[in-house]
Design a protein around this motif. Structure first.
Motif, PDB file in Angstrom:
ATOM      1  N   ARG A 147       2.452 -10.417 -10.789  1.00  0.00           N
ATOM      2  CA  ARG A 147       3.768 -10.323 -10.914  1.00  0.00           C
ATOM      3  C   ARG A 147       4.206 -11.932 -10.661  1.00  0.00           C
ATOM      4  O   ARG A 147       5.905 -12.030 -10.858  1.00  0.00           O
ATOM      5  CB  ARG A 147       4.839  -9.172 -11.187  1.00  0.00           C
ATOM      6  N   VAL A 148       3.964 -11.245  -9.405  1.00  0.00           N
ATOM      7  CA  VAL A 148       4.435 -12.365  -8.563  1.00  0.00           C
ATOM      8  C   VAL A 148       3.894 -14.171  -8.854  1.00  0.00           C
ATOM      9  O   VAL A 148       4.811 -15.091  -8.290  1.00  0.00           O
ATOM     10  CB  VAL A 148       3.935 -12.676  -6.753  1.00  0.00           C
ATOM     11  N   GLY A 149       2.899 -14.228 -10.108  1.00  0.00           N
ATOM     12  CA  GLY A 149       2.343 -15.125 -10.402  1.00  0.00           C
ATOM     13  C   GLY A 149       1.409 -16.422  -9.368  1.00  0.00           C
ATOM     14  O   GLY A 149       1.141 -18.235  -9.164  1.00  0.00           O
ATOM     15  N   PRO A 163       0.453   3.502  -8.732  1.00  0.00           N
ATOM     16  CA  PRO A 163      -0.651   2.496  -8.906  1.00  0.00           C
ATOM     17  C   PRO A 163      -0.076   0.954  -9.804  1.00  0.00           C
ATOM     18  O   PRO A 163      -1.343  -0.062  -9.600  1.00  0.00           O
ATOM     19  CB  PRO A 163      -1.095   3.000  -9.622  1.00  0.00           C
ATOM     20  N   ARG A 164       1.171   0.765  -9.957  1.00  0.00           N
ATOM     21  CA  ARG A 164       0.833  -0.931 -10.310  1.00  0.00           C
ATOM     22  C   ARG A 164       1.186  -1.614  -8.917  1.00  0.00           C
ATOM     23  O   ARG A 164       1.731  -2.881  -9.306  1.00  0.00           O
ATOM     24  CB  ARG A 164       2.639  -0.463 -11.306  1.00  0.00           C
ATOM     25  N   GLU A 216       9.326  -7.945  -5.466  1.00  0.00           N
ATOM     26  CA  GLU A 216       8.306  -6.408  -5.856  1.00  0.00           C
ATOM     27  C   GLU A 216       8.213  -5.921  -4.857  1.00  0.00           C
ATOM     28  O   GLU A 216       7.966  -4.469  -5.116  1.00  0.00           O
ATOM     29  CB  GLU A 216       6.804  -7.248  -5.676  1.00  0.00           C
ATOM     30  N   LEU A 217       8.269  -5.697  -3.915  1.00  0.00           N
ATOM     31  CA  LEU A 217       8.234  -4.744  -2.455  1.00  0.00           C
ATOM     32  C   LEU A 217       9.166  -4.032  -2.096  1.00  0.00           C
ATOM     33  O   LEU A 217       9.836  -3.533  -1.032  1.00  0.00           O
ATOM     34  CB  LEU A 217       7.118  -5.573  -1.104  1.00  0.00           C
ATOM     35  N   GLU A 225       0.587  -1.404  -0.035  1.00  0.00           N
ATOM     36  CA  GLU A 225       0.137   0.248  -0.544  1.00  0.00           C
ATOM     37  C   GLU A 225       0.685   1.152   0.128  1.00  0.00           C
ATOM     38  O   GLU A 225       0.435   2.570  -0.799  1.00  0.00           O
ATOM     39  CB  GLU A 225      -1.024  -0.013   1.538  1.00  0.00           C
ATOM     40  N   ALA A 226       2.054   1.029   0.757  1.00  0.00           N
ATOM     41  CA  ALA A 226       3.447   2.072   1.079  1.00  0.00           C
ATOM     42  C   ALA A 226       3.638   2.163  -0.779  1.00  0.00           C
ATOM     43  O   ALA A 226       3.656   3.710  -0.940  1.00  0.00           O
ATOM     44  CB  ALA A 226       4.056   2.152   1.545  1.00  0.00           C
ATOM     45  N   LEU A 227       3.621   1.806  -1.315  1.00  0.00           N
ATOM     46  CA  LEU A 227       4.152   1.452  -2.600  1.00  0.00           C
ATOM     47  C   LEU A 227       3.443   1.915  -3.798  1.00  0.00           C
ATOM     48  O   LEU A 227       3.326   2.693  -4.326  1.00  0.00           O
ATOM     49  CB  LEU A 227       4.828   0.281  -3.266  1.00  0.00           C
ATOM     50  N   ARG A 228       2.038   1.867  -3.648  1.00  0.00           N
ATOM     51  CA  ARG A 228       1.038   2.128  -3.992  1.00  0.00           C
ATOM     52  C   ARG A 228       0.664   3.719  -4.053  1.00  0.00           C
ATOM     53  O   ARG A 228      -0.147   3.792  -4.739  1.00  0.00           O
ATOM     54  CB  ARG A 228      -0.341   0.934  -3.611  1.00  0.00           C
TER      55      ARG A 228
END
Length: 126
Positions: free
Chosen positions: A39-41, A29-30, A69-70, A22-25
């Motif tokens: 992306r993680v599958g 928006p990706r 990813e994070l 959520e912080a990255l979002r």
């Protein structure tokens, strides 16, 4: 008691994943549940349940993908999930008594002492 411990692992792991995503979002928006899951599958519903603590943390490969990813450390996420990476398990299996003793001795050591030891081993000063 085991159920309580398991629930706390699920909740802690899921909360951290969700907070980080959520912080990255907020800036990108990706990092929606759907896009990260793709992306993680894994399925978005599965990731959502993990984040809410309704599912146990996934396996090592998926945790490593999530960490990438994070932008999190994979070993830290694995530990939070109550898991140990495969390479560390193999190292411990080779000398279980020695590593068990080492970890028990380091249990109460301050971080700076452990860091000093890690640097010494890494730099070949032992």
């Amino acid at each position: 008691m085991y159920y309580t411990l398991l629930m706390s692992i699920e909740t802690a792991f899921g909360s951290l994943v969700r907070e980080r995503r959520e912080a990255l979002r907020t800036d990108d928006p990706r990092f929606s549940v759907r896009q990260v899951a793709a992306r993680v599958g894994i399925e978005p519903a599965y990731l959502s349940k993990i984040e809410r603590g309704e599912m146990a943390p996934p396996g090592e490969a998926t945790i490593r993908k999530l960490a990438g990813e994070l932008g999190e450390d994979a070993d830290m996420l694995l530990a939070l999930a109550g898991k140990v990476s495969g390479d560390l398990r193999e190292i411990i299996r080779r000398r279980p008594r020695l590593f068990a003793e080492l970890l028990r001795q380091l249990r109460d050591a301050p971080d700076h002492a452990i860091l000093r030891l890690v640097r010494q081993v890494r730099d070949g000063e032992w």
